[in-house]
Design a protein around this motif. Structure first.
Motif, PDB file in Angstrom:
ATOM      1  N   ASP A 201       0.851  -1.193   0.000  1.00  0.00           N
ATOM      2  CA  ASP A 201       0.000   0.000   0.000  1.00  0.00           C
ATOM      3  C   ASP A 201       0.890   1.247   0.000  1.00  0.00           C
ATOM      4  OD1 ASP A 201      -2.319   1.434  -0.059  1.00  0.00           O
ATOM      5  OD2 ASP A 201      -3.222   0.464   1.684  1.00  0.00           O
ATOM      6  N   PRO A 202       1.591   1.498  -1.114  1.00  0.00           N
ATOM      7  CA  PRO A 202       2.572   2.589  -1.133  1.00  0.00           C
ATOM      8  C   PRO A 202       1.980   3.977  -0.975  1.00  0.00           C
ATOM      9  CG  PRO A 202       2.247   1.685  -3.335  1.00  0.00           C
ATOM     10  CD  PRO A 202       1.549   0.764  -2.395  1.00  0.00           C
ATOM     11  N   THR A 203       0.683   4.143  -1.252  1.00  0.00           N
ATOM     12  CA  THR A 203       0.070   5.457  -1.064  1.00  0.00           C
ATOM     13  C   THR A 203      -0.252   5.715   0.401  1.00  0.00           C
ATOM     14  OG1 THR A 203      -0.887   5.269  -3.275  1.00  0.00           O
ATOM     15  CG2 THR A 203      -1.815   6.958  -1.842  1.00  0.00           C
ATOM     16  N   ALA A 204      -0.396   4.665   1.176  1.00  0.00           N
ATOM     17  CA  ALA A 204      -0.764   4.819   2.593  1.00  0.00           C
ATOM     18  C   ALA A 204       0.487   5.050   3.434  1.00  0.00           C
ATOM     19  CB  ALA A 204      -1.506   3.583   3.071  1.00  0.00           C
ATOM     20  N   THR A 205       1.118   6.181   3.222  1.00  0.00           N
ATOM     21  CA  THR A 205       2.317   6.522   3.981  1.00  0.00           C
ATOM     22  C   THR A 205       2.044   7.724   4.865  1.00  0.00           C
ATOM     23  OG1 THR A 205       3.197   8.099   2.360  1.00  0.00           O
ATOM     24  CG2 THR A 205       3.723   5.778   2.020  1.00  0.00           C
ATOM     25  N   GLY A 206       2.885   7.885   5.884  1.00  0.00           N
ATOM     26  CA  GLY A 206       2.755   9.058   6.734  1.00  0.00           C
ATOM     27  C   GLY A 206       2.957  10.342   5.968  1.00  0.00           C
ATOM     28  N   GLU A 207       3.878  10.302   4.982  1.00  0.00           N
ATOM     29  CA  GLU A 207       4.164  11.519   4.217  1.00  0.00           C
ATOM     30  C   GLU A 207       2.977  11.931   3.343  1.00  0.00           C
ATOM     31  OE1 GLU A 207       8.275   9.354   4.072  1.00  0.00           O
ATOM     32  OE2 GLU A 207       6.165   8.794   4.272  1.00  0.00           O
ATOM     33  N   ILE A 208       2.215  10.957   2.856  1.00  0.00           N
ATOM     34  CA  ILE A 208       1.144  11.261   1.896  1.00  0.00           C
ATOM     35  C   ILE A 208      -0.187  11.512   2.597  1.00  0.00           C
ATOM     36  CG2 ILE A 208      -0.202  10.380  -0.043  1.00  0.00           C
ATOM     37  CD1 ILE A 208       2.288   8.914  -0.989  1.00  0.00           C
ATOM     38  N   ILE A 209      -0.615  10.585   3.445  1.00  0.00           N
ATOM     39  CA  ILE A 209      -1.948  10.746   4.049  1.00  0.00           C
ATOM     40  C   ILE A 209      -1.886  11.185   5.509  1.00  0.00           C
ATOM     41  CG2 ILE A 209      -2.941   9.053   2.476  1.00  0.00           C
ATOM     42  CD1 ILE A 209      -3.054   7.084   4.843  1.00  0.00           C
ATOM     43  N   GLY A 210      -0.696  11.144   6.103  1.00  0.00           N
ATOM     44  CA  GLY A 210      -0.563  11.570   7.492  1.00  0.00           C
ATOM     45  C   GLY A 210      -0.860  10.453   8.480  1.00  0.00           C
ATOM     46  N   GLY A 211      -0.294  10.572   9.653  1.00  0.00           N
ATOM     47  CA  GLY A 211      -0.450   9.537  10.662  1.00  0.00           C
ATOM     48  C   GLY A 211      -1.871   9.340  11.129  1.00  0.00           C
ATOM     49  N   ALA A 212      -2.633  10.448  11.259  1.00  0.00           N
ATOM     50  CA  ALA A 212      -4.014  10.336  11.741  1.00  0.00           C
ATOM     51  C   ALA A 212      -4.887   9.579  10.744  1.00  0.00           C
ATOM     52  CB  ALA A 212      -4.585  11.724  12.007  1.00  0.00           C
ATOM     53  N   ASN A 213      -4.751   9.911   9.456  1.00  0.00           N
ATOM     54  CA  ASN A 213      -5.519   9.198   8.438  1.00  0.00           C
ATOM     55  C   ASN A 213      -5.067   7.754   8.308  1.00  0.00           C
ATOM     56  OD1 ASN A 213      -7.392  11.116   7.613  1.00  0.00           O
ATOM     57  ND2 ASN A 213      -5.998  12.052   6.127  1.00  0.00           N
ATOM     58  N   PHE A 214      -3.779   7.500   8.504  1.00  0.00           N
ATOM     59  CA  PHE A 214      -3.291   6.119   8.454  1.00  0.00           C
ATOM     60  C   PHE A 214      -3.971   5.302   9.542  1.00  0.00           C
ATOM     61  CE2 PHE A 214      -0.430   2.630   9.465  1.00  0.00           C
ATOM     62  CZ  PHE A 214      -0.119   2.142   8.199  1.00  0.00           C
ATOM     63  N   ARG A 215      -4.026   5.854  10.755  1.00  0.00           N
ATOM     64  CA  ARG A 215      -4.667   5.125  11.856  1.00  0.00           C
ATOM     65  C   ARG A 215      -6.177   4.988  11.610  1.00  0.00           C
ATOM     66  NH1 ARG A 215      -3.763   3.876  17.201  1.00  0.00           N
ATOM     67  NH2 ARG A 215      -1.665   4.730  17.098  1.00  0.00           N
ATOM     68  N   ARG A 216      -6.792   6.031  11.079  1.00  0.00           N
ATOM     69  CA  ARG A 216      -8.240   6.004  10.906  1.00  0.00           C
ATOM     70  C   ARG A 216      -8.673   5.075   9.777  1.00  0.00           C
ATOM     71  NH1 ARG A 216     -12.305  11.224  10.052  1.00  0.00           N
ATOM     72  NH2 ARG A 216     -14.216   9.993   9.785  1.00  0.00           N
ATOM     73  N   PHE A 217      -7.984   5.173   8.628  1.00  0.00           N
ATOM     74  CA  PHE A 217      -8.430   4.432   7.447  1.00  0.00           C
ATOM     75  C   PHE A 217      -7.628   3.145   7.224  1.00  0.00           C
ATOM     76  CE2 PHE A 217      -9.690   8.844   6.384  1.00  0.00           C
ATOM     77  CZ  PHE A 217     -11.042   8.648   6.151  1.00  0.00           C
ATOM     78  N   ALA A 218      -6.297   3.243   7.230  1.00  0.00           N
ATOM     79  CA  ALA A 218      -5.477   2.115   6.802  1.00  0.00           C
ATOM     80  C   ALA A 218      -5.460   0.975   7.813  1.00  0.00           C
ATOM     81  CB  ALA A 218      -4.050   2.585   6.512  1.00  0.00           C
ATOM     82  N   ILE A 219      -5.318   1.303   9.088  1.00  0.00           N
ATOM     83  CA  ILE A 219      -5.155   0.246  10.089  1.00  0.00           C
ATOM     84  C   ILE A 219      -6.348  -0.717  10.125  1.00  0.00           C
ATOM     85  CG2 ILE A 219      -5.056  -0.208  12.567  1.00  0.00           C
ATOM     86  CD1 ILE A 219      -2.367   0.393  11.408  1.00  0.00           C
ATOM     87  N   PRO A 220      -7.591  -0.244  10.175  1.00  0.00           N
ATOM     88  CA  PRO A 220      -8.716  -1.207  10.185  1.00  0.00           C
ATOM     89  C   PRO A 220      -8.776  -2.067   8.921  1.00  0.00           C
ATOM     90  CG  PRO A 220      -9.448   0.975  10.886  1.00  0.00           C
ATOM     91  CD  PRO A 220      -8.065   1.149  10.338  1.00  0.00           C
ATOM     92  N   LEU A 221      -8.445  -1.468   7.770  1.00  0.00           N
ATOM     93  CA  LEU A 221      -8.501  -2.220   6.518  1.00  0.00           C
ATOM     94  C   LEU A 221      -7.409  -3.280   6.470  1.00  0.00           C
ATOM     95  CD1 LEU A 221      -9.007   0.849   4.159  1.00  0.00           C
ATOM     96  CD2 LEU A 221     -10.778  -0.775   4.880  1.00  0.00           C
ATOM     97  N   LEU A 222      -6.193  -2.897   6.855  1.00  0.00           N
ATOM     98  CA  LEU A 222      -5.094  -3.861   6.876  1.00  0.00           C
ATOM     99  C   LEU A 222      -5.365  -4.967   7.890  1.00  0.00           C
ATOM    100  CD1 LEU A 222      -2.039  -1.428   6.631  1.00  0.00           C
ATOM    101  CD2 LEU A 222      -2.927  -2.943   4.833  1.00  0.00           C
ATOM    102  N   SER A 223      -5.929  -4.589   9.026  1.00  0.00           N
ATOM    103  CA  SER A 223      -6.262  -5.579  10.050  1.00  0.00           C
ATOM    104  C   SER A 223      -7.235  -6.615   9.506  1.00  0.00           C
ATOM    105  CB  SER A 223      -6.863  -4.879  11.272  1.00  0.00           C
ATOM    106  OG  SER A 223      -7.224  -5.811  12.265  1.00  0.00           O
ATOM    107  N   ARG A 224      -8.228  -6.151   8.781  1.00  0.00           N
ATOM    108  CA  ARG A 224      -9.202  -7.084   8.211  1.00  0.00           C
ATOM    109  C   ARG A 224      -8.553  -8.008   7.180  1.00  0.00           C
ATOM    110  NH1 ARG A 224     -14.169  -5.743   4.119  1.00  0.00           N
ATOM    111  NH2 ARG A 224     -14.901  -7.897   3.913  1.00  0.00           N
ATOM    112  N   LEU A 225      -7.724  -7.437   6.313  1.00  0.00           N
ATOM    113  CA  LEU A 225      -7.066  -8.248   5.291  1.00  0.00           C
ATOM    114  C   LEU A 225      -6.165  -9.306   5.921  1.00  0.00           C
ATOM    115  CD1 LEU A 225      -6.138  -5.581   2.583  1.00  0.00           C
ATOM    116  CD2 LEU A 225      -7.655  -7.544   2.283  1.00  0.00           C
ATOM    117  N   ILE A 226      -5.381  -8.901   6.907  1.00  0.00           N
ATOM    118  CA  ILE A 226      -4.491  -9.857   7.574  1.00  0.00           C
ATOM    119  C   ILE A 226      -5.295 -10.960   8.240  1.00  0.00           C
ATOM    120  CG2 ILE A 226      -2.833 -10.130   9.449  1.00  0.00           C
ATOM    121  CD1 ILE A 226      -1.980  -7.190   8.873  1.00  0.00           C
ATOM    122  N   ARG A 227      -6.367 -10.578   8.921  1.00  0.00           N
ATOM    123  CA  ARG A 227      -7.205 -11.558   9.616  1.00  0.00           C
ATOM    124  C   ARG A 227      -7.798 -12.571   8.637  1.00  0.00           C
ATOM    125  NH1 ARG A 227     -10.049  -8.089  11.813  1.00  0.00           N
ATOM    126  NH2 ARG A 227     -11.895  -8.121  10.479  1.00  0.00           N
TER     127      ARG A 227
END
Length: 335
Positions: A201-227
């Motif tokens: 997910d190269p677009t989901a970086t701190g530099e591009i979307i920011g740490g807050a958006n990463f935690r809000r959007f990316a983490i739940p999605l990645l968690s689901r995929l991994i699970r």
């Protein structure tokens, strides 16, 4: 215990002891398909499952990487959702030339695609089946484009980033919808014979979307995929580009995956923060492209001394990367 390439990677992904670190290049965004290899084949290496399988085997033979990985780009899912893709050639990687949607609603209005129903997603599944039938002790890695990177390959990234701020609920709905597809695609790849799934997910970086958006959007999605990948019995790898140091605390919330990092990240630090989670990387790809084999071997030895769990390139490598440099990387790990 005598390890095969497959059992060694399986142990590393599970955080278990092995005789040494495996050395891999997963495919997808992190593909080792160089011009040297691709020019030996007809131009159907992105669209013909048999040719794709042959290329994956040739990559392993030419480089010494201890896996087989398909595809050799990260445009497959975007094309499934309507984006136009130029397939490139042996010297140019595939790329999106026209976005498939102008608005969020037009993504949701499209029926959820069936990965096995046709198009290049079906090509990937066919290639994995072919590789699985011919390679019993070599791990096969399937690949997914992460949800945020997929969204920004379907519609203009600048528009999407603006909507993350203005219409977060609608953006969340789109990302959930795309993740529904990615879950099905991952399951199909494992059913076809994949031993692990790499999510880039190269677009989901701190530099591009920011740490807050990463935690809000990316983490739940990645968690689901991994699970969901875990439920299939396959291993999972998550690659985040850029300086992910600021994202380590968020990534620490995710269990069940190995984490792959860019060369800017200090892997020893990442390993200390991500306690008991496998860490992968992170040989500088510019060094692989233009550096000397001896320098590459020296850097590999540093990573081995730091007990990095899986040795791999830090990101996607250049098509012009010399085979000698890739062999220096793999040879240094194998001793």
């Amino acid at each position: 215990m005598s390890f095969t390439e497959k059992s060694r990677l399986k142990a590393a992904l599970a955080g278990e002891e092995a005789d040494r670190s495996p050395v891999i290049c997963p495919g997808g965004m992190m593909s080792a398909a160089t011009t040297t290899v691709l020019k030996e084949f007809a131009g159907s290496f992105h669209t013909d499952p048999l040719v794709m399988a042959q290329v994956a085997e040739a990559i392993r033979s030419h480089t010494g990487f201890e896996n087989l990985g398909v595809p050799f780009c990260m445009t497959v899912e975007a094309e499934v959702f309507g984006s136009t893709v130029d397939m490139g050639d042996a010297g140019v990687e595939p790329c999106v030339t026209r976005y498939g949607a102008e608005q969020l609603d037009s993504i949701l209005d499209r029926p959820l695609p069936d990965p096995a129903g046709g198009g290049r997603s079906a090509v990937i599944l066919g290639a994995i089946q072919e590789l699985s039938a011919r390679n019993q002790e070599v791990p096969i890695i399937g690949n997914l484009t992460g949800p945020i990177s997929l969204a920004t390959s379907i519609m203009d990234p600048l528009i999407f980033f603006r909507l993350m701020r203005k219409k977060p609920a609608e953006v969340q709905s789109v990302l959930d919808y795309l993740t529904d597809y990615l879950v099905t695609f991952a399951r199909n790849q494992v059913a076809a014979g994949a031993d692990a799934i790499a999510i880039a997910d190269p677009t989901a970086t701190g530099e591009i979307i920011g740490g807050a958006n990463f935690r809000r959007f990316a983490i739940p999605l990645l968690s689901r995929l991994i699970r969901e990948i875990e439920r299939t019995g396959a291993g999972a790898i998550v690659h985040i580009c850029g300086d992910a140091t600021v994202l380590l605390d968020s990534l620490n919330e995710l269990d069940g995956a190995a984490f792959s990092f860019d060369s800017i990240v200090n892997l020893a630090k990442a390993k200390s923060v991500l306690a008991n989670k496998p860490v992968m990387g992170n040989i500088n790809t510019q060094m692989l492209h233009t550096g000397e084999p001896q320098r590459i071997r020296q850097y590999v030895n540093i990573l081995l001394q730091q007990d990095i769990d899986i040795i791999a390139p830090a990101c996607g490598i250049s098509l012009a990367t010399p085979q000698a440099n890739l062999k220096a990387l793999t040879g240094a790990v194998k001793g």
